[in-house]
Design an enzyme around this catalytic site. Structure first.
Site, short mmCIF file in Angstrom:
data_model
loop_
_atom_site.label_atom_id
_atom_site.label_comp_id
_atom_site.label_asym_id
_atom_site.label_seq_id
_atom_site.Cartn_x
_atom_site.Cartn_y
_atom_site.Cartn_z
N ASP A 122 -2.92 -1.05 10.70
CA ASP A 122 -3.07 -1.07 9.25
C ASP A 122 -3.71 -2.35 8.73
O ASP A 122 -4.04 -2.43 7.54
CB ASP A 122 -1.69 -0.91 8.56
CG ASP A 122 -1.18 0.51 8.61
OD1 ASP A 122 -1.93 1.40 9.07
OD2 ASP A 122 -0.03 0.75 8.19
N LYS A 177 0.86 -1.19 0.00
CA LYS A 177 0.00 0.00 0.00
C LYS A 177 0.89 1.23 0.00
O LYS A 177 2.07 1.20 0.35
CB LYS A 177 -0.93 0.01 1.22
CG LYS A 177 -0.23 -0.03 2.59
CD LYS A 177 0.27 1.29 3.12
CE LYS A 177 0.86 1.15 4.53
NZ LYS A 177 1.56 2.38 5.00
#
Length: 285
Positions: free
Chosen positions: A136, A11
């Site tokens: 996350d 990401k």
């Protein structure tokens, strides 16, 4: 025995604003996550013994501390299958790079074993388990481009056009805890206004990390010769956006030999989710 191979995607934090620090030490933040079409490869195989094994690129991390193992064990109370699992890891994402490697591996493990172990948990339930493993992890469980708020657990879908990125790892491992506990970290960025644009954003960790890790500053300066550059998360990976994969590849070919990098495209949906859907479809046939 069934086998399932998934890509645990990287990401990027396209920006990272820190709005304040809570009484419990966690930070209130706003960040925009986008998934990338590049990541670690995990192969999950059911085994007769009711245990979790991990092989491949484990980098000497003790089993009980490995996020893949911890994710599997967190899912264990929900399993309806008598089998255990062997997970083979091909590591492509740098540790301490800010591209979510460990969190993505954990989330991908939850997604895969939820299917193989017949847990049948919803994405909401998996995200709750994921949050106990790291802030996350939920965004990777949900697998969508998202604006994250709170400590990262409040996710709102966000639409972005697909972009091409060159991601560079300057071979320094930045500790997230080190950054978030540092007294010089800015913690007072105002909340985003209505109708904000990406041009109004920044990364609150970037100046501090540049100071602590000069190699990160060198990387950002080098990238800036070719395109606007920014650090992702708490670093040390840095990225630049390009109009095409070919343009990004040309810059990658000029990358100094002491750094590593990759060219990839953003994805509105995680590659792991797409691969899992295709696997399930094949299983039904």
């Amino acid at each position: 025995m069934k086998t399932l191979t998934l890509t645990a995607p990287a990401k990027l934090n396209l920006f990272l604003h820190i709005n304040g620090r809570r009484a419990d030490g966690y930070h209130e933040l706003e960040t925009l996550f986008t998934m990338l079409e590049y990541g670690d490869e995990l192969t999950f195989s059911l085994i007769k013994q009711d245990i979790v094994e991990i092989g491949g690129d484990v980098a000497g991390i003790p089993l009980q501390e490995n996020l893949i193992y911890r994710a599997a064990e967190a899912l264990r109370p929900h399993k309806k299958s008598p089998f255990g699992a062997h997970v083979q890891l091909v590591k492509k994402l740098p540790m301490g790079g800010g591209v979510g490697g460990g969190s993505s591996d954990a989330a991908t493990t939850l997604l895969a074993l939820n299917t193989l172990w017949q847990c049948d948990l919803s994405l909401d339930q998996l995200a709750d388990i994921g949050l106990s493993l790291g802030a996350d992890v939920p965004v990777f469980v949900r697998g969508k481009t998202a604006l994250a708020q709170g400590v990262g657990e409040k996710l709102s879908p966000y639409t972005l056009a697909k972009k091409h990125y060159l991601v560079v790892f300057p071979n320094v491992h930045v500790g997230t805890v080190e950054v978030f506990t540092h007294p010089e970290l800015p913690r007072n960025t105002p909340k985003l206004p209505e109708g904000w644009t990406i041009d109004q954003t920044h990364n609150d960790c970037q100046a501090l990390v540049k100071k602590l890790y000069p190699e990160v500053e060198k990387t950002l300066s080098w990238l800036l010769k070719y395109a606007p550059s920014r650090m992702t998360g708490t670093g040390g990976c840095c990225f630049a956006e390009f109009d095409s994969a070919q343009a990004a590849q040309r810059v990658l070919e000029q990358l100094p030999s002491h750094w590593t990098g990759f060219v990839t495209q953003s994805a509105s949906e995680s590659i792991a989710h797409r691969q899992l859907a295709a696997w399930r479809k094949d299983e039904v046939k």
